[in-house]
Design a protein around this motif. Structure first.
Motif, mmCIF file in Angstrom:
data_model
loop_
_atom_site.group_PDB
_atom_site.id
_atom_site.type_symbol
_atom_site.label_atom_id
_atom_site.label_comp_id
_atom_site.label_asym_id
_atom_site.label_seq_id
_atom_site.Cartn_x
_atom_site.Cartn_y
_atom_site.Cartn_z
ATOM 1 N N THR A 40 16.701 -37.036 -15.905
ATOM 2 C CA THR A 40 16.248 -38.156 -15.079
ATOM 3 C C THR A 40 15.843 -39.345 -15.929
ATOM 4 O OG1 THR A 40 15.451 -36.576 -13.425
ATOM 5 C CG2 THR A 40 14.643 -38.830 -13.249
ATOM 6 N N SER A 41 15.302 -39.068 -17.127
ATOM 7 C CA SER A 41 14.891 -40.181 -18.003
ATOM 8 C C SER A 41 16.078 -41.009 -18.481
ATOM 9 C CB SER A 41 14.120 -39.634 -19.212
ATOM 10 O OG SER A 41 14.990 -38.976 -20.126
ATOM 11 N N LEU A 42 17.277 -40.465 -18.363
ATOM 12 C CA LEU A 42 18.485 -41.182 -18.794
ATOM 13 C C LEU A 42 19.219 -41.830 -17.622
ATOM 14 C CD1 LEU A 42 19.914 -38.578 -21.345
ATOM 15 C CD2 LEU A 42 18.544 -40.601 -21.846
ATOM 16 N N LYS A 43 18.639 -41.727 -16.423
ATOM 17 C CA LYS A 43 19.289 -42.273 -15.234
ATOM 18 C C LYS A 43 18.751 -43.662 -14.897
ATOM 19 C CE LYS A 43 20.182 -37.780 -13.038
ATOM 20 N NZ LYS A 43 19.929 -36.934 -11.844
ATOM 21 N N VAL A 48 18.497 -41.962 -9.633
ATOM 22 C CA VAL A 48 17.424 -40.979 -9.756
ATOM 23 C C VAL A 48 17.530 -39.886 -8.700
ATOM 24 C CG1 VAL A 48 14.938 -40.651 -9.482
ATOM 25 C CG2 VAL A 48 15.796 -42.487 -10.916
ATOM 26 N N TYR A 49 17.897 -40.261 -7.491
ATOM 27 C CA TYR A 49 17.898 -39.305 -6.380
ATOM 28 C C TYR A 49 19.218 -38.564 -6.234
ATOM 29 C CZ TYR A 49 13.598 -41.703 -5.200
ATOM 30 O OH TYR A 49 12.330 -42.237 -5.256
ATOM 31 N N THR A 50 20.135 -38.756 -7.160
ATOM 32 C CA THR A 50 21.355 -37.957 -7.149
ATOM 33 C C THR A 50 21.065 -36.584 -7.733
ATOM 34 O OG1 THR A 50 22.027 -38.749 -9.351
ATOM 35 C CG2 THR A 50 22.766 -40.014 -7.426
ATOM 36 N N LEU A 51 21.878 -35.604 -7.365
ATOM 37 C CA LEU A 51 21.647 -34.234 -7.800
ATOM 38 C C LEU A 51 22.443 -33.875 -9.045
ATOM 39 C CD1 LEU A 51 21.631 -32.427 -4.315
ATOM 40 C CD2 LEU A 51 19.695 -33.270 -5.658
ATOM 41 N N ASN A 52 22.993 -34.870 -9.707
ATOM 42 C CA ASN A 52 23.767 -34.603 -10.920
ATOM 43 C C ASN A 52 22.830 -34.285 -12.076
ATOM 44 O OD1 ASN A 52 26.122 -35.236 -9.511
ATOM 45 N ND2 ASN A 52 25.959 -37.411 -10.032
#
Length: 280
Positions: A40-43, A48-52
């Motif tokens: 998440t820190s790299l998004k 942020v709310y994607t499940l990747n």
């Protein structure tokens, strides 16, 4: 025809396979939140709310943002100073008090020890109000000392070190006295080396506890520049600003790094300390 020996080997293999499978599942469950936090820190805020688990467009912009748009480095330094000073104080005073209670006979020794143990039965939340009243009365609010003073000595540390000090033979200490060593030299040169593993464990646990402390620093500190890392990171989730999860996860990732470094360097002492404290 399966012999008894082959049956024993089969059962042992099946048992080991089941054990390693359960441990692997447990390891994945424990590690996954850290992997998700780093991911998440790299998004970007939109992703942020994607499940990747692996970001489609990884970026280091979040790290640049927390460094430039907040006092993150100051918060980091505050946490380091508070954690180190508290750890030094706890390891010295708790070890000294534990040694005195374990190896000296004086009136009221048992009462003092019971009084120290009784502090372990009081929840921290119940101590917040007395601590804050004391801080306000003495002018310690919004100061480093205000954050530090509740944790400079701990009942758990005294109890732990007292238990280990009792394992040191009295004959060894008496022999040192006969050789002309004073009590300070006996403490530092004879007693402390004998309980080094327990002392290391106490230092590690104290550092981790104060590094992650949130409630008391949040209450006693008002100035933004005196915030610790946990309190500072809460700013990104405050009601004044919409929760910025990409920045929260970025700050949390950086916050975890010193703990991982401490663990990998001192993991032998941590594991041994946990084993020893469990035995005592």
């Amino acid at each position: 025809m399966i012999t008894r020996g082959e049956e024993t080997v089969y059962r042992s293999t099946a048992s080991n396979l089941l054990t390693y499978t359960l441990l692997s599942i447990g390891a994945v469950v424990m590690v996954f939140p850290f992997i998700w936090m780093f991911s998440t820190s790299l998004k970007s805020p939109m992703d942020v709310y994607t499940l990747n688990l692996i970001p489609e467009h990884p970026t280091l912009e979040n790290y640049k943002t927390i460094m430039e748009e907040s006092a993150f480095l100051r918060w980091f330094l505050n946490s380091i100073v508070i954690a180190v000073l508290t750890t030094v104080s706890v390891t010295f005073f708790d070890t000294l008090v534990g040694y005195i209670i374990a190896k000296f006979r004086f009136v009221g020794r048992s009462i003092i020890f019971i009084a120290i143990l009784s502090t372990l039965m009081v929840p921290t939340e119940m101590l917040i109000i007395p601590w804050y009243m004391m801080s306000t009365e003495l002018g310690w609010t919004d100061t480093y000392w205000g954050i530090l003073f509740p944790g400079l000595m701990t009942g758990f540390g005294v109890f732990l070190m007292k238990q280990f000090m009792e394992t040191i033979p009295d004959d060894l200490l008496n022999a040192a006295r006969i050789d002309g060593m004073n009590e300070y030299m006996i403490f530092f040169k004879i007693a402390v080396p004998q309980v080094w593993s327990a002392l290391s464990a106490l230092a590690i646990f104290t550092f981790l506890s104060n590094w992650n402390a949130f409630l008391w620093p949040l209450i006693v500190i008002e100035s933004p520049e005196l915030r610790t890392l946990p309190v500072g990171l809460s700013f990104f989730a405050s009601s004044e600003v919409k929760s910025q999860w990409h920045l929260i996860m970025t700050g949390a990732t950086v916050t975890v790094v010193p703990l991982l470094v401490v663990f990998f360097i001192l993991q032998r002492h941590i594991i041994k300390g946990i084993t020893l404290t469990g035995m005592k």
